[in-house]
Design a protein around this motif. Structure first.
Motif, PDB file in Angstrom:
ATOM      1  N   GLY A 193       0.817  -1.215   0.000  1.00 16.11           N
ATOM      2  CA  GLY A 193       0.000   0.000   0.000  1.00 16.11           C
ATOM      3  C   GLY A 193       0.844   1.256   0.000  1.00 16.11           C
ATOM      4  N   ILE A 194       1.923   1.258   0.786  1.00 17.30           N
ATOM      5  CA  ILE A 194       2.821   2.417   0.824  1.00 17.30           C
ATOM      6  C   ILE A 194       3.463   2.625  -0.543  1.00 17.30           C
ATOM      7  CG2 ILE A 194       4.977   3.294   1.800  1.00 17.30           C
ATOM      8  CD1 ILE A 194       4.231   1.853   4.401  1.00 17.30           C
ATOM      9  N   ALA A 195       3.918   1.533  -1.143  1.00 14.41           N
ATOM     10  CA  ALA A 195       4.554   1.630  -2.458  1.00 14.41           C
ATOM     11  C   ALA A 195       3.581   2.140  -3.512  1.00 14.41           C
ATOM     12  CB  ALA A 195       5.101   0.265  -2.869  1.00 14.41           C
ATOM     13  N   LYS A 196       2.326   1.727  -3.403  1.00 12.29           N
ATOM     14  CA  LYS A 196       1.334   2.188  -4.375  1.00 12.29           C
ATOM     15  C   LYS A 196       1.056   3.676  -4.197  1.00 12.29           C
ATOM     16  CE  LYS A 196      -2.887   0.734  -6.647  1.00 12.29           C
ATOM     17  NZ  LYS A 196      -3.968  -0.277  -6.693  1.00 12.29           N
ATOM     18  N   THR A 197       0.994   4.126  -2.942  1.00 11.00           N
ATOM     19  CA  THR A 197       0.824   5.553  -2.672  1.00 11.00           C
ATOM     20  C   THR A 197       1.966   6.347  -3.292  1.00 11.00           C
ATOM     21  OG1 THR A 197      -0.354   5.133  -0.587  1.00 11.00           O
ATOM     22  CG2 THR A 197       0.691   7.294  -0.849  1.00 11.00           C
ATOM     23  N   LEU A 198       3.170   5.842  -3.119  1.00 11.57           N
ATOM     24  CA  LEU A 198       4.343   6.498  -3.701  1.00 11.57           C
ATOM     25  C   LEU A 198       4.268   6.529  -5.222  1.00 11.57           C
ATOM     26  CD1 LEU A 198       7.249   7.603  -3.670  1.00 11.57           C
ATOM     27  CD2 LEU A 198       8.062   5.248  -3.413  1.00 11.57           C
ATOM     28  N   SER A 199       3.874   5.409  -5.830  1.00 17.17           N
ATOM     29  CA  SER A 199       3.851   5.325  -7.292  1.00 17.17           C
ATOM     30  C   SER A 199       2.823   6.257  -7.921  1.00 17.17           C
ATOM     31  CB  SER A 199       3.574   3.877  -7.728  1.00 17.17           C
ATOM     32  OG  SER A 199       2.237   3.505  -7.427  1.00 17.17           O
ATOM     33  N   LYS A 200       1.762   6.576  -7.177  1.00 14.68           N
ATOM     34  CA  LYS A 200       0.702   7.439  -7.711  1.00 14.68           C
ATOM     35  C   LYS A 200       1.045   8.927  -7.607  1.00 14.68           C
ATOM     36  CE  LYS A 200      -3.282   4.377  -7.048  1.00 14.68           C
ATOM     37  NZ  LYS A 200      -4.585   4.205  -6.352  1.00 14.68           N
ATOM     38  N   ASP A 201       2.061   9.236  -6.838  1.00 14.17           N
ATOM     39  CA  ASP A 201       2.460  10.637  -6.657  1.00 14.17           C
ATOM     40  C   ASP A 201       3.604  10.945  -7.625  1.00 14.17           C
ATOM     41  OD1 ASP A 201       3.760  13.057  -5.678  1.00 14.17           O
ATOM     42  OD2 ASP A 201       2.547  12.824  -3.881  1.00 14.17           O
ATOM     43  N   GLY A 202       3.301  11.635  -8.695  1.00 16.49           N
ATOM     44  CA  GLY A 202       4.291  11.918  -9.723  1.00 16.49           C
ATOM     45  C   GLY A 202       5.497  12.662  -9.202  1.00 16.49           C
ATOM     46  N   GLU A 203       5.272  13.608  -8.298  1.00 14.55           N
ATOM     47  CA  GLU A 203       6.381  14.398  -7.767  1.00 14.55           C
ATOM     48  C   GLU A 203       7.317  13.541  -6.921  1.00 14.55           C
ATOM     49  OE1 GLU A 203       8.891  17.421  -7.402  1.00 14.55           O
ATOM     50  OE2 GLU A 203       7.061  17.423  -8.641  1.00 14.55           O
ATOM     51  N   LEU A 204       6.730  12.689  -6.082  1.00 17.11           N
ATOM     52  CA  LEU A 204       7.550  11.812  -5.253  1.00 17.11           C
ATOM     53  C   LEU A 204       8.342  10.830  -6.100  1.00 17.11           C
ATOM     54  CD1 LEU A 204       5.389  10.908  -2.110  1.00 17.11           C
ATOM     55  CD2 LEU A 204       7.248  12.555  -2.317  1.00 17.11           C
ATOM     56  N   MET A 205       7.713  10.302  -7.164  1.00  7.00           N
ATOM     57  CA  MET A 205       8.415   9.360  -8.030  1.00  7.00           C
ATOM     58  C   MET A 205       9.564  10.045  -8.763  1.00  7.00           C
ATOM     59  SD  MET A 205       7.390   6.247  -7.738  1.00  7.00           S
ATOM     60  CE  MET A 205       8.161   5.547  -9.202  1.00  7.00           C
ATOM     61  N   ARG A 206       9.332  11.268  -9.228  1.00 11.32           N
ATOM     62  CA  ARG A 206      10.405  12.008  -9.914  1.00 11.32           C
ATOM     63  C   ARG A 206      11.556  12.271  -8.951  1.00 11.32           C
ATOM     64  NH1 ARG A 206       5.993  14.393 -12.622  1.00 11.32           N
ATOM     65  NH2 ARG A 206       5.763  15.993 -10.997  1.00 11.32           N
ATOM     66  N   LEU A 207      11.209  12.591  -7.705  1.00  9.63           N
ATOM     67  CA  LEU A 207      12.237  12.843  -6.696  1.00  9.63           C
ATOM     68  C   LEU A 207      13.036  11.565  -6.415  1.00  9.63           C
ATOM     69  CD1 LEU A 207      13.382  14.930  -4.708  1.00  9.63           C
ATOM     70  CD2 LEU A 207      11.656  14.173  -3.049  1.00  9.63           C
ATOM     71  N   MET A 208      12.329  10.444  -6.293  1.00 11.80           N
ATOM     72  CA  MET A 208      12.993   9.173  -6.014  1.00 11.80           C
ATOM     73  C   MET A 208      13.922   8.763  -7.155  1.00 11.80           C
ATOM     74  SD  MET A 208      11.326   5.393  -5.225  1.00 11.80           S
ATOM     75  CE  MET A 208      11.142   4.920  -6.966  1.00 11.80           C
ATOM     76  N   ILE A 209      13.422   8.890  -8.386  1.00 14.70           N
ATOM     77  CA  ILE A 209      14.206   8.462  -9.543  1.00 14.70           C
ATOM     78  C   ILE A 209      15.396   9.392  -9.789  1.00 14.70           C
ATOM     79  CG2 ILE A 209      14.120   8.153 -12.052  1.00 14.70           C
ATOM     80  CD1 ILE A 209      11.227   7.179 -11.687  1.00 14.70           C
ATOM     81  N   SER A 210      15.199  10.684  -9.582  1.00 14.93           N
ATOM     82  CA  SER A 210      16.291  11.630  -9.836  1.00 14.93           C
ATOM     83  C   SER A 210      17.404  11.511  -8.803  1.00 14.93           C
ATOM     84  CB  SER A 210      15.752  13.068  -9.861  1.00 14.93           C
ATOM     85  OG  SER A 210      15.233  13.427  -8.583  1.00 14.93           O
ATOM     86  N   LYS A 211      17.033  11.278  -7.537  1.00 14.63           N
ATOM     87  CA  LYS A 211      18.034  11.189  -6.477  1.00 14.63           C
ATOM     88  C   LYS A 211      18.466   9.755  -6.194  1.00 14.63           C
ATOM     89  CE  LYS A 211      16.978  15.482  -4.034  1.00 14.63           C
ATOM     90  NZ  LYS A 211      16.771  16.094  -2.702  1.00 14.63           N
ATOM     91  N   ARG A 212      17.791   8.799  -6.856  1.00 12.58           N
ATOM     92  CA  ARG A 212      18.105   7.379  -6.667  1.00 12.58           C
ATOM     93  C   ARG A 212      18.028   6.979  -5.191  1.00 12.58           C
ATOM     94  NH1 ARG A 212      17.558   8.072 -11.362  1.00 12.58           N
ATOM     95  NH2 ARG A 212      18.852   7.286 -13.067  1.00 12.58           N
TER      96      ARG A 212
END
Length: 269
Positions: A193-212
């Protein structure tokens, strides 16, 4: 190997005993199941799938693939039937009794298949196409079905290889995920559920992918868990979020997340 690791990562463990039943015999577990413990029944059947596959392979005198062979499905149904029929008063072990039930059902299946093949030869289904060529729809269907199965396996493997590449950018090896996967079902579902919440938030995903890295501070504002929980399960959450957000239809389907388990609540500390 990657497919095996992925199954273990998602918690599809096949140890002969679940964590909650280490001290119990199969006979004791079956009695609890007969008293109405549906969740224990599902776990028990999952834990003993390797045993069922072994019995089935021994009966068929060949390796039986649980993912492909009908004989395994027949045997698994027989194992479930044995759970319902077992009586401790009979004075025999459950596994011995279940093997007898499995063998009986497989014998019935083989006899049925033999009768069908003898009474209705494949040639019965042969027809002429528009160009007067003789074709057999049954054989064509089987060939197409086999092709689709093989294609699906290759595409799943391709998805896992690509996911493995993406994980490497976060310094995560696919093999690490086996140890990172929570052992308890409720904890694993909460993290889904936490991972799905993260995946639905475009800004959080961009932050995660950019900062690894997992954006823990920002994610804490959206989920009701501690920082310690996010830090400890960082690898698992990143991997599942990438599956939800990325081009992985087969892997997403494999997750089997129910809506009532996707709230990210009650994670075990």
């Amino acid at each position: 190997m990657l497919l095996v690791l992925f199954k273990k990562f998602l918690g599809k463990r096949q140890a002969h005993h679940s964590d909650s039943a280490d001290a119990q015999t199969p006979e004791q577990i079956v009695i609890l199941i007969q008293e109405g413990d549906l969740r224990l029944r599902n776990q028990f059947i999952t834990d003993y799938q390797p045993y069922v596959a072994k019995v089935t392979s021994r009966f068929c005198k060949r390796y039986v693939d649980p993912a492909r062979d009908d004989e395994f499905s027949i045997a698994l149904g027989a194992f479930n039937e044995a759970i319902n029929q077992f009586s401790p008063q009979a004075g025999r072990s459950f596994l011995g009794f279940s093997e007898q039930v499995i063998r009986r059902r497989l014998i019935d299946y083989v006899r049925k298949e033999q009768r069908f093949s003898q009474q209705i030869p494949y040639s019965t289904f042969e027809v002429e196409d528009e160009e007067d060529n003789i074709v057999n729809p049954i054989e064509i269907h089987q060939a197409v079905e086999q092709y689709e199965k093989q294609k699906g396996m290759e595409e799943r493997r391709s998805e896992i290889i690509d996911l493995n590449r993406c994980l490497s950018e976060f310094g995560i090896r696919f093999g690490d995920l086996v140890d990172a996967s929570p052992k308890h079902d409720d904890s694993r579902q909460a993290l889904f559920g936490i991972a799905k919440t993260l995946s639905k938030d475009g800004e959080l995903m961009r932050l995660m992918i950019s900062k690894r890295m997992l954006p823990i501070k920002e994610l804490l504002a959206q989920v009701k868990v501690s920082r310690k929980t996010l830090e400890r399960n960082r690898k698992f959450i990143i991997a599942v979020a990438l599956i939800y957000q990325g081009p992985y239809p087969y892997l997403r389907d494999y997750l089997h997340i129910r809506e009532d388990h996707e709230k990210g609540e009650d994670v075990r500390e």
